[in-house]
Design a protein around this motif. Structure first.
Motif, PDB file in Angstrom:
ATOM      1  N   THR A   1      -7.188 -44.667 -60.980  1.00 29.82           N
ATOM      2  CA  THR A   1      -7.471 -43.598 -60.664  1.00 29.82           C
ATOM      3  C   THR A   1      -9.059 -41.832 -59.941  1.00 29.82           C
ATOM      4  O   THR A   1      -7.907 -40.847 -59.447  1.00 29.82           O
ATOM      5  CB  THR A   1      -7.466 -42.341 -62.765  1.00 29.82           C
ATOM      6  N   ASP A   2      -9.315 -43.015 -59.728  1.00 29.22           N
ATOM      7  CA  ASP A   2     -10.179 -42.510 -59.198  1.00 29.22           C
ATOM      8  C   ASP A   2      -9.880 -42.148 -57.606  1.00 29.22           C
ATOM      9  O   ASP A   2     -10.193 -41.314 -57.336  1.00 29.22           O
ATOM     10  CB  ASP A   2     -11.664 -42.931 -59.092  1.00 29.22           C
ATOM     11  N   GLN A   3      -9.651 -43.120 -57.368  1.00 31.53           N
ATOM     12  CA  GLN A   3      -8.818 -43.632 -56.083  1.00 31.53           C
ATOM     13  C   GLN A   3      -7.807 -42.260 -55.953  1.00 31.53           C
ATOM     14  O   GLN A   3      -7.467 -41.828 -54.559  1.00 31.53           O
ATOM     15  CB  GLN A   3      -8.358 -45.136 -55.164  1.00 31.53           C
TER      16      GLN A   3
ATOM     17  N   ARG B   1      -6.444 -35.458 -52.975  1.00 32.35           N
ATOM     18  CA  ARG B   1      -7.808 -34.095 -53.062  1.00 32.35           C
ATOM     19  C   ARG B   1      -6.964 -33.752 -51.779  1.00 32.35           C
ATOM     20  O   ARG B   1      -6.619 -32.604 -50.930  1.00 32.35           O
ATOM     21  CB  ARG B   1      -8.959 -34.486 -53.614  1.00 32.35           C
TER      22      ARG B   1
ATOM     23  N   GLY C   1      -6.869 -40.157 -57.124  1.00 34.52           N
ATOM     24  CA  GLY C   1      -7.562 -38.337 -57.362  1.00 34.52           C
ATOM     25  C   GLY C   1      -8.146 -38.021 -55.729  1.00 34.52           C
ATOM     26  O   GLY C   1      -8.030 -36.609 -55.372  1.00 34.52           O
ATOM     27  N   ALA C   2      -8.809 -39.221 -54.848  1.00 33.73           N
ATOM     28  CA  ALA C   2      -9.514 -38.694 -54.045  1.00 33.73           C
ATOM     29  C   ALA C   2      -8.327 -38.755 -52.443  1.00 33.73           C
ATOM     30  O   ALA C   2      -7.874 -37.863 -51.439  1.00 33.73           O
ATOM     31  CB  ALA C   2     -10.140 -40.046 -53.549  1.00 33.73           C
TER      32      ALA C   2
ATOM     33  N   ASP D   1     -11.346 -38.979 -71.090  1.00 36.41           N
ATOM     34  CA  ASP D   1     -11.874 -40.542 -70.734  1.00 36.41           C
ATOM     35  C   ASP D   1     -12.443 -40.839 -72.440  1.00 36.41           C
ATOM     36  O   ASP D   1     -13.393 -40.649 -72.884  1.00 36.41           O
ATOM     37  CB  ASP D   1     -13.429 -40.288 -70.179  1.00 36.41           C
TER      38      ASP D   1
ATOM     39  N   ARG E   1      -9.746 -46.646 -64.677  1.00 43.22           N
ATOM     40  CA  ARG E   1     -10.971 -45.681 -64.319  1.00 43.22           C
ATOM     41  C   ARG E   1     -10.627 -45.560 -62.441  1.00 43.22           C
ATOM     42  O   ARG E   1     -11.026 -44.422 -61.785  1.00 43.22           O
ATOM     43  CB  ARG E   1     -12.259 -45.819 -64.672  1.00 43.22           C
ATOM     44  N   LYS E   2     -10.903 -47.219 -61.797  1.00 42.20           N
ATOM     45  CA  LYS E   2     -11.280 -46.709 -60.256  1.00 42.20           C
ATOM     46  C   LYS E   2      -9.665 -46.678 -59.726  1.00 42.20           C
ATOM     47  O   LYS E   2     -10.396 -45.814 -58.903  1.00 42.20           O
ATOM     48  CB  LYS E   2     -11.566 -48.534 -60.091  1.00 42.20           C
TER      49      LYS E   2
ATOM     50  N   ARG F   1      -6.815 -41.073 -69.183  1.00 39.94           N
ATOM     51  CA  ARG F   1      -7.779 -40.844 -68.566  1.00 39.94           C
ATOM     52  C   ARG F   1      -8.590 -39.274 -68.541  1.00 39.94           C
ATOM     53  O   ARG F   1      -9.914 -39.449 -68.986  1.00 39.94           O
ATOM     54  CB  ARG F   1      -7.807 -41.044 -67.405  1.00 39.94           C
TER      55      ARG F   1
ATOM     56  N   HIS G   1      -2.613 -41.232 -66.057  1.00 39.88           N
ATOM     57  CA  HIS G   1      -3.685 -39.832 -66.199  1.00 39.88           C
ATOM     58  C   HIS G   1      -4.254 -39.125 -67.676  1.00 39.88           C
ATOM     59  O   HIS G   1      -5.013 -38.632 -67.806  1.00 39.88           O
ATOM     60  CB  HIS G   1      -3.510 -38.722 -64.888  1.00 39.88           C
TER      61      HIS G   1
END
Length: 179
Positions: free
Chosen positions: A128-130, A136, A132-133, A73, A125-126, A70, A67
């Motif tokens: 870390t985005d998942q 949340r 993050g979701a 970016d 990135r995918k 990332r 993270h």
């Protein structure tokens, strides 16, 4: 953990710490014990959350490196990663980076001792985005659901940043006392 002022207080728990001889020492020791437990719980949380979006079995510090890489970016050097994570165990950071590179989540760019940087791949990135979701949904929503907790977390962050500086200075002073 609360030290009782009166051993006869009904229902009070009285922990006798070998590190605590007065009220300030009790408070400090209890905070340190809470920090240890929080660190371990946070590490488990990070590992489980990452495992829900990736096949990588990573420790909390390895997840944190992903993270931090990332963050904003932009590529980061090992020196930056060590500074941002307040770590000085460069060989362990290098091992973690090899693991993240091997998993295809991070890529290494450049060469030499000072020209090497690390950045998140498209897969990184995918993931870390998942992450993050899920974070949340499972964590941040709960925090937001507790009235006043966000303000308390801001205060705790300030206090922990101050304590980090105090611990760093105390560590430097302790290093001069080595035998």
């Amino acid at each position: 953990m609360t030290a009782s002022k009166n051993d006869s207080d009904e229902g009070a728990v009285n922990f006798r710490w070998h590190l605590s001889g007065n009220a300030a020492e009790v408070c400090t020791t209890e905070l340190e014990f809470a920090l240890m437990r929080a660190f371990e719980g946070f590490g488990r949380w990070q590992s489980e959350c990452l495992a829900s979006v990736s096949d990588l079995a990573a420790s909390g510090p390895e997840n944190a490196l992903l993270h931090i890489i990332r963050m904003n970016d932009r590529p980061k050097s090992i020196k930056e990663l060590a500074r941002l994570s307040n770590r000085d165990d460069i060989p362990n950071i290098q091992y973690s980076l090899r693991k993240l590179v091997g998993a295809g989540l991070v890529e290494k760019q450049g060469a030499g001792r000072t020209g090497v940087t690390y950045s998140a791949t498209a897969a990184g990135r995918k993931v870390t985005d998942q992450y993050g979701a899920i974070r949340r949904k499972l964590l941040v929503e709960r925090i937001q659901g507790v009235p006043g907790l966000s303000d308390q977390l801001q205060e705790a962050t300030r206090a922990l940043n101050i304590l980090t500086g105090i611990y760093e200075e105390a560590a430097r002073m302790a290093a001069t006392l080595r035998r």
